[in-house]
Design a protein around this motif. Sequence first.
Motif, PDB file in Angstrom:
ATOM      1  N   ARG A  37       0.800  -0.988   0.088  1.00 39.20           N
ATOM      2  CA  ARG A  37      -0.271   0.059  -0.380  1.00 39.20           C
ATOM      3  C   ARG A  37       1.123   1.411   0.452  1.00 39.20           C
ATOM      4  NH1 ARG A  37      -3.433  -1.703  -2.702  1.00 39.20           N
ATOM      5  NH2 ARG A  37      -5.243   0.667  -2.252  1.00 39.20           N
ATOM      6  N   THR A  38       2.091   1.466   0.264  1.00 39.44           N
ATOM      7  CA  THR A  38       3.123   2.640   0.325  1.00 39.44           C
ATOM      8  C   THR A  38       4.420   2.574  -0.439  1.00 39.44           C
ATOM      9  OG1 THR A  38       4.282   1.947   2.990  1.00 39.44           O
ATOM     10  CG2 THR A  38       1.876   2.731   2.885  1.00 39.44           C
ATOM     11  N   LEU A 157       3.726   4.621   8.879  1.00 39.35           N
ATOM     12  CA  LEU A 157       3.884   5.945   7.461  1.00 39.35           C
ATOM     13  C   LEU A 157       5.151   6.608   7.461  1.00 39.35           C
ATOM     14  CD1 LEU A 157       0.327   6.914   7.083  1.00 39.35           C
ATOM     15  CD2 LEU A 157       1.873   5.301   5.416  1.00 39.35           C
ATOM     16  N   PHE A 222      -5.060  10.809  -0.499  1.00 40.34           N
ATOM     17  CA  PHE A 222      -4.396   9.884  -1.058  1.00 40.34           C
ATOM     18  C   PHE A 222      -5.792  10.595  -2.466  1.00 40.34           C
ATOM     19  CE2 PHE A 222      -3.858   7.220  -4.428  1.00 40.34           C
ATOM     20  CZ  PHE A 222      -2.352   6.038  -4.528  1.00 40.34           C
ATOM     21  N   ASN A 256       4.327   8.111  -0.616  1.00 39.12           N
ATOM     22  CA  ASN A 256       4.262   6.866  -1.238  1.00 39.12           C
ATOM     23  C   ASN A 256       3.994   6.429  -1.886  1.00 39.12           C
ATOM     24  OD1 ASN A 256       1.727   5.065  -2.351  1.00 39.12           O
ATOM     25  ND2 ASN A 256       0.311   5.000  -0.084  1.00 39.12           N
ATOM     26  N   ASN A 283       7.889   8.782   4.913  1.00 40.94           N
ATOM     27  CA  ASN A 283       7.601  10.106   4.591  1.00 40.94           C
ATOM     28  C   ASN A 283       8.372  10.728   5.891  1.00 40.94           C
ATOM     29  OD1 ASN A 283       6.631  12.605   4.208  1.00 40.94           O
ATOM     30  ND2 ASN A 283       4.398  11.568   4.517  1.00 40.94           N
TER      31      ASN A 283
END
Length: 326
Positions: A37-38, A157, A222, A256, A283
Amino acid sequence: MLRAKILSTGSSLPQRVLTNTELSQMVDTSNEWIVERTGISERRIADKDKATSDLAYEASKRALKAAGMKVSDISMIIVATISGDMSMPSTACFLQKRLNAKNACAFDVNAACSGFIYALSTANAFIRSGLHKNVLVVGAEILSRFTDWQDRSTCVLFGDGAGAVLLGAHRGKSGILSTHLYSDGNLWDLIQVPAGGSRMPASKDTVEERLHFIKMKGNETFKVAVKTLGSLVEMTLRHNGLSPSQLDLLIPHQANHRIIQAVASRLGLSMDKVVVNINKYGNTSAASIPIALDEAVCSGRIKKGDYILLESFGGGLTWASAMIKW
Ligand code: ACO
């Protein structure tokens, strides 16, 4: 024409690596989910005795050394951060003290993940106006202190780090060609740290309710990010009379991997023209672009005359781009 040119870069990453596997022992997540997902595999976490200005200092010292510049030649220091040492004084003032940069004024910029380009654009304006000659611009974050380690939707994240660039006045065709800054305060609530400011001062209740940590509506953010960044990069190229094929390197904010890929594919850019290090650092908000830029410089990915596009999107909401001819 008087322009601001990046004379050198530097970065600083904490040694401590926090892997997805370690995170999966802390919250209900898995390495597979986070990677898919990231794009993040691991992130760096600052030691307890370090503050954001300490990372900023290490990155700045490296940039100063690479430029061979005396600290007394710097007349302005701008630090982009949302995780400063204190809410007052500014992290830039702590950095000025550490560097002993007696001739520099110093201030912070808060534009979340877009902070570095906002700071770069501010420095660019001061240099082009002739008011300042050498400006140190830093993006530095210790987001791990503002991360809720019980919230799986955000704690996977973020990471810590700092990157710095030294900008100098320069006459010629290379340097910063354009910067574009945008905000939409209507969407402030997509990414926020609710407590600790004047609206919701710190109290026992705010601490118990974990309101001093970053909250993000990830999925909504997103969708806005992909749409906004696509238009932003196309507009920036058009503004500079460039086609996507003339672009040598895209250095995106690392939020992302799927956002980065969407922007690259909108421009028809192959991924070898895109700097991606989100897998290693997560991030790092305002620090991500100067860290990626420093890695690209140090690994020899950037040559004289290259067209380099920086872009970012973050809390505020804010988004920004810069076009550089190296
Ligand atoms: N592990 C496992 N499952 C998870 C995790 C996790 N760490 N986090 C969320 N999930 C679950 C959710 O609960 C949800 O489950 P459900 O379907 O049963 O309800 C499911 O996964 C999907 O959740 P989404 O939030 O829809 O996942 P998404 O695919 O959108 O990915 C992410 C989330 C990675 C946060 C993504 O939305 C994103 O990157 N958003 C943009 C971030 C960004 O650009 N921010 C701007 C900069 S940040 C700044 O300025 C400080």
